[in-house]
Design a protein around this motif. Structure first.
Motif, PDB file in Angstrom:
ATOM      1  N   GLY A 173     -10.492 -23.439  18.194  1.00 13.13           N
ATOM      2  CA  GLY A 173     -10.079 -24.495  17.189  1.00 13.13           C
ATOM      3  C   GLY A 173     -11.202 -25.117  16.289  1.00 13.13           C
ATOM      4  N   GLU A 174     -12.186 -25.362  17.108  1.00 17.16           N
ATOM      5  CA  GLU A 174     -13.374 -26.221  16.780  1.00 17.16           C
ATOM      6  C   GLU A 174     -14.343 -25.284  16.058  1.00 17.16           C
ATOM      7  N   THR A 175     -14.857 -24.191  16.776  1.00 21.57           N
ATOM      8  CA  THR A 175     -16.089 -23.223  16.379  1.00 21.57           C
ATOM      9  C   THR A 175     -15.294 -22.111  15.709  1.00 21.57           C
ATOM     10  N   LEU A 176     -14.247 -21.706  15.792  1.00 21.67           N
ATOM     11  CA  LEU A 176     -13.866 -20.546  15.319  1.00 21.67           C
ATOM     12  C   LEU A 176     -14.253 -19.385  15.576  1.00 21.67           C
ATOM     13  N   ALA A 177     -15.077 -19.458  16.957  1.00 23.96           N
ATOM     14  CA  ALA A 177     -15.395 -18.645  17.889  1.00 23.96           C
ATOM     15  C   ALA A 177     -14.342 -17.548  18.315  1.00 23.96           C
ATOM     16  N   PRO A 178     -14.444 -16.060  18.207  1.00 22.38           N
ATOM     17  CA  PRO A 178     -13.191 -15.201  18.991  1.00 22.38           C
ATOM     18  C   PRO A 178     -13.221 -15.584  20.415  1.00 22.38           C
ATOM     19  N   LEU A 179     -11.760 -15.636  20.970  1.00 18.37           N
ATOM     20  CA  LEU A 179     -11.831 -15.805  22.289  1.00 18.37           C
ATOM     21  C   LEU A 179     -11.046 -14.507  22.851  1.00 18.37           C
ATOM     22  N   ALA A 180     -10.129 -14.119  22.085  1.00 17.16           N
ATOM     23  CA  ALA A 180      -9.349 -12.707  22.684  1.00 17.16           C
ATOM     24  C   ALA A 180      -8.601 -12.062  21.737  1.00 17.16           C
ATOM     25  N   ALA A 181      -8.492 -10.751  21.685  1.00 23.07           N
ATOM     26  CA  ALA A 181      -7.672  -9.863  21.005  1.00 23.07           C
ATOM     27  C   ALA A 181      -6.384  -9.804  21.950  1.00 23.07           C
ATOM     28  N   MET A 182      -5.335  -9.501  21.072  1.00 21.24           N
ATOM     29  CA  MET A 182      -3.990  -9.151  21.782  1.00 21.24           C
ATOM     30  C   MET A 182      -3.216  -8.148  21.110  1.00 21.24           C
ATOM     31  N   ASP A 183      -2.176  -7.515  21.670  1.00 17.65           N
ATOM     32  CA  ASP A 183      -1.205  -6.583  21.144  1.00 17.65           C
ATOM     33  C   ASP A 183      -0.388  -7.397  20.031  1.00 17.65           C
ATOM     34  N   VAL A 223       0.816  -1.068   0.051  1.00 16.11           N
ATOM     35  CA  VAL A 223       0.096   0.139   0.085  1.00 16.11           C
ATOM     36  C   VAL A 223       0.861   1.105  -0.079  1.00 16.11           C
ATOM     37  N   PRO A 224       0.260   2.387  -0.303  1.00 16.45           N
ATOM     38  CA  PRO A 224       1.329   3.438  -0.347  1.00 16.45           C
ATOM     39  C   PRO A 224       2.160   3.755   0.829  1.00 16.45           C
ATOM     40  N   ALA A 225       1.651   3.563   2.141  1.00 16.06           N
ATOM     41  CA  ALA A 225       2.494   3.865   3.118  1.00 16.06           C
ATOM     42  C   ALA A 225       3.373   2.611   3.710  1.00 16.06           C
ATOM     43  N   GLY A 226       3.165   1.466   3.051  1.00 20.63           N
ATOM     44  CA  GLY A 226       3.922   0.306   3.204  1.00 20.63           C
ATOM     45  C   GLY A 226       3.207  -0.989   2.843  1.00 20.63           C
ATOM     46  N   GLN A 227       3.449  -2.078   3.841  1.00 21.36           N
ATOM     47  CA  GLN A 227       2.615  -3.276   3.627  1.00 21.36           C
ATOM     48  C   GLN A 227       1.433  -3.500   4.624  1.00 21.36           C
ATOM     49  N   LEU A 228       0.613  -4.254   4.485  1.00 21.73           N
ATOM     50  CA  LEU A 228      -0.325  -4.926   4.933  1.00 21.73           C
ATOM     51  C   LEU A 228      -0.170  -6.268   4.934  1.00 21.73           C
ATOM     52  N   LEU A 229      -0.055  -7.139   6.449  1.00 17.49           N
ATOM     53  CA  LEU A 229       0.437  -8.510   6.132  1.00 17.49           C
ATOM     54  C   LEU A 229      -0.641  -9.038   7.015  1.00 17.49           C
ATOM     55  N   LEU A 230      -1.050 -10.511   6.608  1.00 20.17           N
ATOM     56  CA  LEU A 230      -2.048 -11.329   7.273  1.00 20.17           C
ATOM     57  C   LEU A 230      -1.404 -12.684   7.511  1.00 20.17           C
ATOM     58  N   MET A 231      -1.545 -13.073   8.513  1.00 23.77           N
ATOM     59  CA  MET A 231      -0.844 -14.301   9.202  1.00 23.77           C
ATOM     60  C   MET A 231      -1.667 -15.377   9.637  1.00 23.77           C
ATOM     61  N   PRO A 232      -2.431 -16.070   9.037  1.00 23.19           N
ATOM     62  CA  PRO A 232      -3.077 -16.978   9.808  1.00 23.19           C
ATOM     63  C   PRO A 232      -2.698 -18.402  10.065  1.00 23.19           C
ATOM     64  N   ALA A 233      -3.063 -19.104  10.973  1.00 24.79           N
ATOM     65  CA  ALA A 233      -2.514 -20.546  11.614  1.00 24.79           C
ATOM     66  C   ALA A 233      -3.668 -21.121  12.391  1.00 24.79           C
ATOM     67  N   ALA A 234      -3.658 -22.794  12.451  1.00 30.98           N
ATOM     68  CA  ALA A 234      -4.555 -23.377  13.036  1.00 30.98           C
ATOM     69  C   ALA A 234      -3.819 -24.400  13.560  1.00 30.98           C
ATOM     70  N   ALA A 235      -3.793 -24.902  14.969  1.00 27.67           N
ATOM     71  CA  ALA A 235      -3.119 -26.037  15.327  1.00 27.67           C
ATOM     72  C   ALA A 235      -3.849 -26.364  16.679  1.00 27.67           C
ATOM     73  N   GLY A 236      -4.002 -27.732  16.929  1.00 30.18           N
ATOM     74  CA  GLY A 236      -4.651 -28.067  18.199  1.00 30.18           C
ATOM     75  C   GLY A 236      -5.889 -27.462  18.465  1.00 30.18           C
TER      76      GLY A 236
END
Length: 314
Positions: free
Chosen positions: A90-100, A46-59
């Motif tokens: 991991g099973e329902t994909l319901a949000p549990l928490a947001a973090m810094d 993007v003009p100001a830099g980059q947007l990064l998206l990093m998904p993962a699933a385990a356990g």
């Protein structure tokens, strides 16, 4: 409607100290997590830099980090990298928490390096050289002390004031520490030649020091870049070294420290000794030269440390 919990930087640091972060990463690999199966990060310019998206699933968990890289931000007094992490069931994909997301990155990246050092470095790794003076440099001092008997630290930075601040912090921890600027080439080269450990935590796009300086048996970690055209290490060092990466697939897409010498014909992809799972499992044979760990940062690492923080919080 309940509010989604938010774990800020101070909470993450309290819940998952550096040594704990190293251990949960190793535990995940020993339990069978395969770094090669993690989706690779998507990068949008993007003009100001980059947007990064990093998904993962385990356990029991899944998660995604949305991060931004804005190169002009330090000049504005703002962080170069910003972001938020969303942890999901991991099973329902319901949000549990947001973090810094930045605090999470500042915690897990040094922990990954320290995990590699735990298995690559010799038992007497006392002398550490750190290139950089930002959050990753501070984090690497803390994490590497958890896995090696670090007693002497040389900080090499472009900003003299920030380098002095990190060296002062090291002295407050009881370490013998000094700071050098990048311009003090003779002294920095001498420090590298004597170092047991070298941590490269910079935004450099060209090698930081001549690779021939790193002595046999020294361990060098490079974590500053995830771009195929940027590197902190030169081809000479990489060619002499036993090289370990987080995952081969990710390294061949993002690790300029390896991609550039492969393109130049200095090494081939077969030069890689293994990934982190191979290293933890005892399947990496170290040669007589230096040891190199090249990290680009992967989504499974964020997930493992975020899950540990959430479980400690609950």
């Amino acid at each position: 409607m309940s509010t989604l919990p938010y774990l800020d930087a101070a909470t993450l640091e309290r819940l998952v100290p550096p040594g704990r972060a190293v251990d949960v990463l190793e535990d995940a690999l020993r339990a069978g997590l395969d770094p090669e199966t993690t989706p690779q990060r998507s990068v949008v310019d993007v003009p100001a830099g980059q947007l990064l998206l990093m998904p993962a699933a385990a356990g029991r968990y899944a998660g995604v980090k949305a991060a931004t890289v804005a190169p002009a931000n330090p000049g504005r007094g703002l962080p170069r990298i910003q972001g938020t992490y969303l942890l999901l069931d991991g099973e329902t994909l319901a949000p549990l928490a947001a973090m810094d997301g930045i605090a999470l990155t500042s915690l897990r990246t040094p922990a990954v390096s320290a995990l590699a050092v735990r298995h690559l470095a010799g038992p007497g790794a006392r002398r550490l050289v750190v290139y950089g003076s930002g959050p990753q440099a501070w984090g690497h001092v803390a994490a590497l002390r958890e896995v090696a008997p670090v007693a002497e630290v040389t900080v090499v930075g472009r900003d003299p004031g920030r380098a002095r601040a990190l060296a002062g912090h090291c002295r407050s921890l009881g370490l013998d520490a000094r700071s050098l600027t990048s311009a003090q080439e003779g002294e920095t080269h001498e420090a590298v030649a004597w170092a047991d450990l070298v941590a490269c935590c910079t935004t450099a796009r060209e090698p930081l020091f001549p690779g021939k300086l790193a002595r046999d048996g020294a361990t060098v970690v490079a974590v500053g870049s995830h771009e195929p055209g940027a590197r902190e290490l030169d081809g000479d060092l990489v060619a002499r070294a036993t090289v370990v990466v987080e995952a081969r697939a990710a390294a061949m897409e993002e690790a300029g420290d390896l991609i550039v010498p492969i393109r130049q014909g200095t090494i081939t992809s077969g030069h890689l000794a293994g990934n982190l799972a191979d290293l933890i499992g005892g399947r990496v044979v170290t040669g007589p030269g230096p040891r190199v760990f090249k990290g680009t940062g992967m989504a499974w690492e964020d997930l493992v440390v975020a899950a540990a923080a959430y479980e400690a919080w609950t």
